[in-house]
Every structure is written in structure tokens, then in C-alpha cells.
Write an enzyme that holds these catalytic residues in place. Sequence first.
Site, PDB file in Angstrom:
ATOM      1  N   LYS A  94       0.851  -1.192   0.000  1.00 14.88           N
ATOM      2  CA  LYS A  94       0.000   0.000   0.000  1.00 14.88           C
ATOM      3  C   LYS A  94       0.888   1.243   0.000  1.00 14.88           C
ATOM      4  CE  LYS A  94      -3.071   2.727   2.943  1.00 14.88           C
ATOM      5  NZ  LYS A  94      -3.659   2.865   4.284  1.00 14.88           N
ATOM      6  N   VAL A 205     -14.530 -15.436  29.441  1.00 15.57           N
ATOM      7  CA  VAL A 205     -14.583 -14.767  30.735  1.00 15.57           C
ATOM      8  C   VAL A 205     -16.053 -14.623  31.123  1.00 15.57           C
ATOM      9  CG1 VAL A 205     -14.089 -12.630  31.991  1.00 15.57           C
ATOM     10  CG2 VAL A 205     -12.422 -13.525  30.348  1.00 15.57           C
TER      11      VAL A 205
END
Length: 531
Positions: A94, A205
Site C-alpha cells: 500500500k 470470561v
Amino acid sequence: MKHSSSTTAQEQSHATIDKIVIVGGGTAGWLAANHLASQLKPAPEQGMDITVIDSDDIPGIGVGEGTVPMIRQSLQAFGIDEAKFIRECDVTFKQGIKFIDWLDTPRTGQSSYYHHLFDYPLVSEIPDLTAYWLNIPVEQRPSYTDFVAFQGKVCDLGLAPKQITSPQYQGNCQYAYHLDAAKFTRLLQSHAMEHFGVKLIKANVIDVDINDSGEINGLKTDHAGMVKADFFVDCSGFHSILLGKALGVDFVDKQQTLFADKALAVQVPYTQTNEPIPSFTKATAKTAGWIWDIGLTARRGCGYVYSSAHTNEADAENTFREYLGAEHKNAELRQIDMKVGYRDKFWHKNCVAIGLSQGFVEPLEATGLLVFDVTAKMLAQQFPANKALMPLVAEQFNRNVQQSWERVIDFIKLHYFLSRRDDSEFWLDNRNFESLSSTLQERIQRWRWQLPSAYDFSSGYEIFNLENYLYVLYGMEFETDLRQSQYRYHQQDRVQQLQQQLLQHSQQLANLLPEHRQLLDKIQQFGLQRQ
């Protein structure tokens, strides 16, 4: 949420930080793991214990496929082989972003300009070079890009920024990458674990244990029981399960400044096997937003970012499918809700947020991976030696990161504000001066009469600086009235000389550099030279 007893204040102040837990195994989580490990783990069995908790039940957003040159510094610092990275992550080069139809409502054809070209040779030679460009009659002016840099020509010719003989992380032009975000995450994970000894726990979690002082004591998981640590990094994405939900840090909504809040995303194959791959991101403006188009080695990643207050889902889908073309009429589009803004604090108690849990703005200037990388590096390099230092370091971190987010939002807003488009309420609303922050309003008023300078960006935490603003301001034909200061600009002969040198260098690169896809094929076959 469970609360447990805290240690005494004296014990707390003298305690070392021995274990870090990162919640979230996406790109932000593994970028953070590599940055922290590269600073705090000189060898796999030495230094800080770093563990990532990753859930298979939470899919990543995975649309951030553009980067800026800073990522090269990070990858090199981690010790990642550039050729391996290119091969494993479907990487293309890029060299900038081509903004299409941002300036005027398209009526007779496309208009465009480049930004994020990473070489600024003449701006560094003559800081006031823009003044000489402004002094050229409008009908005779070259594009601002071609007046100050050679890289626009390289992009137009479809060339790569380097040669097969160029050493790793070096090139004839500055460059960044386009990449497959999921594959990049896997590479970062394997490197962190194999090279730095970072540990991985596969679990969800389900609760957060907070002690009496308000710090996180541990995380209750479904498969690994209670996981305790001294310090926690929240990379749980928009959920922000630690900083946002457990610690209650508020979210600062910026929807009133940046209106785009939805995106449609898709991956589509090339229609031809050897189709040329642009070495730049395409960003094409539409009536209620803009479309990104990023070319990887075997596919394109595309998305339509739009404002739900200015169009409906059906019209947005029609706009996007029209852009994709008939050959992709059955492509399955993914809807993404975007929460634009940032946390009121980024570091609270013994927890820091990195990635989407910290904040988000639309990916117009590769802001996603850029801010993830910048703030993860900042955390690693400023990491406190003990808990007593934590509040002081946190205060500085919060101040600097908030400054970064505010100025990133200003820079993104600038693209919309400078437009002359009048084909929808979306553009008219964006052009409203009152929708700008007070800082950007002040800058715009000043820049109407004097050129932007490095003194406008003196904080060091702007993310986007002088050259970035010059490319956008004058790529979008912003007028700075210099009639009362013409006498200051008297290096016309030097400017003409530099213009000639720029032209010669552009011609040399045109003869020297390979076609973009051709270079990528050679790297797949031969790799790159080590330094």
C-alpha cells in the site's frame, strides 16, 4: 461481579507487576502481546508472564485490512520475517489512498486525489512549497500530489514500491501493507507464543473479581477457572468487558461529529486470475458515505460505510451492490454496527483498553490498526516498573491517548467538511462549520490566511501531522489566500529546479520498479533479502 479483599496500601505500593493477562485474541490482543513481550520479555523464560485469554465463541470484526508505514517498524521490532508475513497474510503493498468523488458531486466523470502517499520529498526540502503551488493559476495547476511527490506517478503506473532485490522492510518508496486481518492475527499469535513465550488460554470470561480498591483481582472463566494477574489489558472489542462493563468507564459518543455508524462488508474474488492489483486503497464517496476497496493477492475486501440517519439499509445495499457489479450480485454482505467514539479513560486502575474496547472511528485512513499499534507500543514502552508508578503513568497515558483520538476524529472530519458535494443531506450536514470541533474550527480559520506548519502539530500525539493535512487540504482544493504575504516566497528558481529533479526521479522509478503483482509473485517464489 465479585468483590474480594485488597492488600494493604504499603504492600500495594511496593508490589512488582509480574503477570499480565490480555483478554481478547483478535488483532489488537496479539499486537499488544507482541509489543509487551518485545519490551518486557527478553527471553521466553525471563521477564513478565504474559497470557492471552481467547474465546472461540466471539468472532472478530476483521475488516481492518489497511495499514500505515509504522507497522513496518513494529513487525521489524518483533523480529517477523517480511517475506513470511507477505506469504502467510495475502499481503499486498500500500502506497497511499486514492479518494474518488470526494470533492464534487459526480456528474460528468470521476475526480480523485491521493493521500497517505508516504514520501514527501519536496515538502521536506522547502517547507513553504505549498505556497508556490497556490501561486500557479488554478487552470494551470498540476495536482498537488504531483507537485510535491513522485509516488502518485508510481501508483498510477501500477508499480510496486520496491524491487525483489530490496532488503526486507526497505524500498525505493515508503510503503505500508494491505493484509488479511484473520491471517495476520494468526501470524501474530504464533510469533508471540513461539518467539516470546506468550501463553494462551482458550476460554470465555464469565465474571470479573474486583477487590476493595476497585482493581481487577482475577477473571472467572468457563474452562480455566479463576485466572489472576497484576495487570489486565482489555482487547475484548466493542464489548469492553473489563474497562467498560466491569470497571464502569463511560463511552464518549462522537456520533454528532462523524455521522457514519453502519457498514456493509464483503470479500469478492478477482474476475481474472492475473488482474492488476492497485498498490493503494480506493475510497469512493457515495451519497450517504463511502466505499473502501482493497486488493489482496487473491481477492478484494470491500465495504460501504454509511450513516443510518441519512439512508436506509435497502438503499445502502443497492448502492453497494451497484458498485460491486453484476458479477458479484449474489455476494453475501455482512452488516456491521459501528460505535463511534472512545472511552472516557483508557487506563483505569490496573486495566488498559487497546483496540475496539478503547475506541473506534470509521476506517477512512486505516485508523483501526494504526491506533491499535500506536497505543499498544505506547503502553509497552511506558509500562510501569511497579504498582506505585501505575497512577502516574496512567494519567499521562490517558492524556496522550485522548489527544490522539480527538485529533484523529478531527482529521477524518476534515475529509467530509472540505467536500463541495451537495447531492444529499449527508454531505450538506458534514459541510456545516458548526459540526467541527473548536480545535479544527480554529485551524481552518487560520489556514484560510496562512499555510499549515509543523507548529500546528506540536503535541507529538496527533497521529496525523503536517504532511497528512497538506495532502488532504490541497488535494481537495482548499484555498489559502496568500496575497498579503507573497513577498515571503522568493525561491521560484529553486522550486523549478526541484520540480525538474522530481520529474527525472519519477521517470527513473517508472523504468526501475516492477509491476505490483509481478513483485508479489516473485516474493512468493524467492522471498526477500535479509538486511
